[in-house]
Scaffold this motif. Structure first.
Motif, short mmCIF file in Angstrom:
data_model
loop_
_atom_site.label_atom_id
_atom_site.label_comp_id
_atom_site.label_asym_id
_atom_site.label_seq_id
_atom_site.Cartn_x
_atom_site.Cartn_y
_atom_site.Cartn_z
N SER A 44 22.51 9.67 -8.96
CA SER A 44 23.55 10.30 -9.65
C SER A 44 24.90 10.36 -7.96
N ARG A 45 24.40 10.64 -7.15
CA ARG A 45 25.14 9.90 -5.55
C ARG A 45 26.47 9.33 -6.20
N ILE A 46 25.91 7.86 -6.37
CA ILE A 46 27.27 6.45 -6.82
C ILE A 46 27.34 7.48 -8.70
N LEU A 47 27.13 7.88 -9.19
CA LEU A 47 27.78 8.44 -10.33
C LEU A 47 28.40 9.20 -10.22
N THR A 48 28.53 9.99 -8.92
CA THR A 48 29.58 10.95 -9.14
C THR A 48 31.02 9.91 -8.19
N PHE B 204 30.21 -3.06 -11.73
CA PHE B 204 29.77 -2.21 -13.59
C PHE B 204 30.51 -2.57 -14.39
N THR B 205 29.16 -3.28 -15.60
CA THR B 205 30.52 -4.05 -16.77
C THR B 205 30.12 -2.48 -18.01
N GLU B 206 30.63 -2.29 -18.74
CA GLU B 206 30.90 -1.45 -19.79
C GLU B 206 29.53 -0.92 -20.49
N SER C 126 33.58 5.58 -12.97
CA SER C 126 34.49 4.58 -13.30
C SER C 126 35.18 3.29 -12.95
N ASN C 127 36.46 4.37 -13.22
CA ASN C 127 37.60 3.18 -12.38
C ASN C 127 38.24 3.14 -10.82
N GLU C 128 37.18 3.94 -10.23
CA GLU C 128 37.26 4.07 -8.60
C GLU C 128 35.77 3.36 -8.05
#
Length: 593
Positions: A386-390, A408-410, A393-395
């Motif tokens: 969850s901390r990574i997903l904060t 990370f891929t699409e 994706s563009n950063e």
């Protein structure tokens, strides 16, 4: 501005702003109060109240008081300035009078009375109690009391004449006595309880193993209580007979035989076998091999008396890790994206935890540090992802480029989001079940839920019948309790007042259960249904998690530090149990010490 003369309370204020002083009423209601000189009149609030300032408070705290009563001011002195030796004001001298403008009407203002503030000082017992709380709660070595800097701080505390903090040896003896007092109080409290549950686990630190045990119960007011029973040194292999013997001794020491409805622990086979053997209390006749790892057979949750209950949170944790991983690896499509996304998360955690430059780059982009999952703390994997997903994706991918790891891929980023969404209910359930106030039968026997969790009518009828059956059993077990008898009548009255004994109204389990189900959902509603209340206390005494004993081990790691490796096992246990009573189970320590 209103000028206050000799009498500042009570005062009747007229609509034109002038003051009318009722001297006779003032003399009877205020002059007799010896502490009137500690307050200074400030302003009028309304028809009934005025504002005054306390001359003892730093900054002269503003207080509200009635015009014809001093009770609020008396409470303030007792609560905030209890250590001040109050002196009686000379007749006609008040703190308000000392601040009167010399040009105002009325008597000439007198000088401010000098307040004699002399703290009563701490006695020897209170000083040792405060220092003991500080040393034990902060996990400090007992040698702290011999520290010159610490004693200089203690010397600044006002104490009674001749009171000094004892040296280390005497202070150690004091802690021993206080532990004995606390232990005796705990035993006396548990003696009055009908149902208790325990949690148990084995903890290894610094090449030593300890068996930790906590106890839990519900009192008559339906409040949950807990305490630490033991953290005993275990030597040798952790076999079922060693565990069973130690558990038997701990339960016997506190008189818990016949009261323990369940012991909650993890899924270790040695604990499971220990309870299978010790249920019959006959170790010598046990023919099973010591290395038997077969699956144990447990009593149904509807009858948990004297049984081992597996930690629900540990089971859910296994589901959320091992079972979910098996499911994702069972399909070629999910297996590929699961493994690749988790590998990139792992690379990100490794890079950020081992490189200060990488950690600074992560914190610069996400403004937060990444969390690294651990195998011993539940929910850590969920929280780490969850901390990574904060990080958007563009950063996230530019960060991966800077750190030299694959982007990370699409498919992987949306997969992680879906993984978190699916796992969230399990993690929320883990947090709830590990809470101190969550009972084992949160659904089956709790007034908050009753039958609302059941969808079909057939299941509702079945559960209701189970509860009725349990009510009959519980009522039958208490039917032989002797009732208070009427005092015998005199011989002359016996013949005249000789009536047949009226039959008592018979207990109906069906009626009590039906009325209970139709009643409200507040926990206090159980007080209206004594039989159902006793069933609630029996089946909800166990905790759904062994987290309490894990918390005890967390404190143990602070006590048994590398610098205190010479601490004896028994001294360590006593310090840990006292620390647990302060930080985890403060109910006992506050009433014992």
């Amino acid at each position: 501005a209103l000028n206050v003369t000799r009498y500042s309370n009570p005062i009747t204020f007229l609509s034109n702003g002038t003051m009318e002083r009722d001297r006779e009423h003032v003399r009877s209601a205020f002059d007799g109060w010896k502490c009137r000189h500690y307050f200074q009149f400030d302003s009028v609030k309304n028809d009934k109240n005025i504002s005054v300032r306390c001359t003892l408070c730093v900054g002269r705290k503003l207080l509200s008081a009635a015009k014809n009563s001093t009770s609020n001011l008396s409470k303030h002195l007792a609560n905030r300035h209890g250590n001040v030796k109050l002196t009686e004001s000379p007749t006609g001298i008040t703190a308000a009078a000392a601040n009167v403008d010399s040009t105002s009407d009325g008597p000439t203002a007198s000088k401010q009375v000098k307040i004699d503030v002399k703290p009563a000082g701490l006695g020897a017992a209170e000083l040792k109690k405060l220092v003991a709380s500080y040393v034990v709660e902060e996990m400090l070595p007992i040698s702290t009391v011999d520290s010159e800097s610490f004693r200089r701080i203690i010397d600044k505390i006002p104490t009674k004449s001749g009171v000094r903090l004892p040296q280390r040896k005497s202070f150690s003896e004091y802690l021993e006595r206080e532990y004995d007092i606390m232990n005796s109080y705990l035993k006396a409290t548990l003696e009055e309880v009908d149902f208790v549950s325990t949690t148990a686990d084995i903890w290894t630190v610094n090449n030593k193993s300890f068996l930790g045990v906590t106890v839990h119960w519900i009192n008559s007011t339906l409040q949950r209580n807990k305490a630490a029973l033991a953290c005993k040194r275990i030597k040798g292999s952790h076999t079922f007979d060693v565990i069973g013997a130690e558990m038997e001794e701990i339960h016997s020491t506190y008189g818990l035989h016949g009261k323990v409805v369940a012991t909650v622990t993890d899924n270790a086979s040695n604990f499971a076998k220990a309870f299978r053997v010790y249920q019959s209390c006959d170790l010598e006749s046990e023919s099973e091999n010591e290395d038997d790892e077969g699956e144990p057979t447990f009593t149904d949750v509807i009858n948990p008396a004297s049984t081992l209950q597996m930690c629900i949170t540990h089971t859910i944790n296994l589901i959320s890790t091992s079972d979910v991983e098996k499911h994702l690896n069972s399909s070629a499509e999910t297996k590929s994206v699961y493994r690749s996304s988790m590998a990139k998360c792992s690379a990100l955690w490794t890079k950020a935890s081992r490189s200060t430059l990488a950690a600074e780059q992560v914190e610069e982009i996400s403004r937060r540090k990444l969390m690294v999952p651990t195998s011993t703390r539940w929910n850590s994997l969920y929280e780490a992802i969850s901390r990574i997903l904060t990080i958007p994706s563009n950063e996230l991918n530019p960060l991966c480029v800077k750190l030299g790891i694959k982007c990370f891929t699409e498919k992987e980023y949306p997969f992680l989001k879906e993984y978190i969404s699916v796992m969230k209910p399990l993690t929320v359930a883990l947090d709830i079940l590990q809470g101190d106030e969550c009972p084992y039968g949160a659904l089956l026997q709790h007034s908050q839920f009753k039958l609302r969790w059941l969808r079909d009518e057939c299941s509702r009828v079945q559960v209701k019948e189970l509860l009725i059956t349990e009510c009959r059993t519980t009522a039958a077990a208490t039917a032989d309790v002797p009732q208070d008898s009427q005092p015998p009548a005199s011989p002359d009255e016996m013949d005249f007042f000789d009536f047949e004994i009226q039959p008592r109204e018979s207990f109906s389990a069906e009626n009590e259960v039906t009325d209970y189900i139709r009643s409200g959902h507040e926990l206090e509603i159980l007080n209206q249904f004594p039989t159902v209340k006793k069933i609630y206390m029996k089946y909800n005494t166990p905790t759904p998690s062994s987290a309490p004993v894990e918390r005890l081990f967390s404190l143990g790691g602070l006590v048994l530090s590398p610098k205190r490796n010479r601490l004896s096992d028994r001294r360590f246990e006593k310090l840990l149990l006292i620390a647990g009573c302060i930080r985890l189970f403060s109910f006992f320590f506050m009433q014992c010490l």
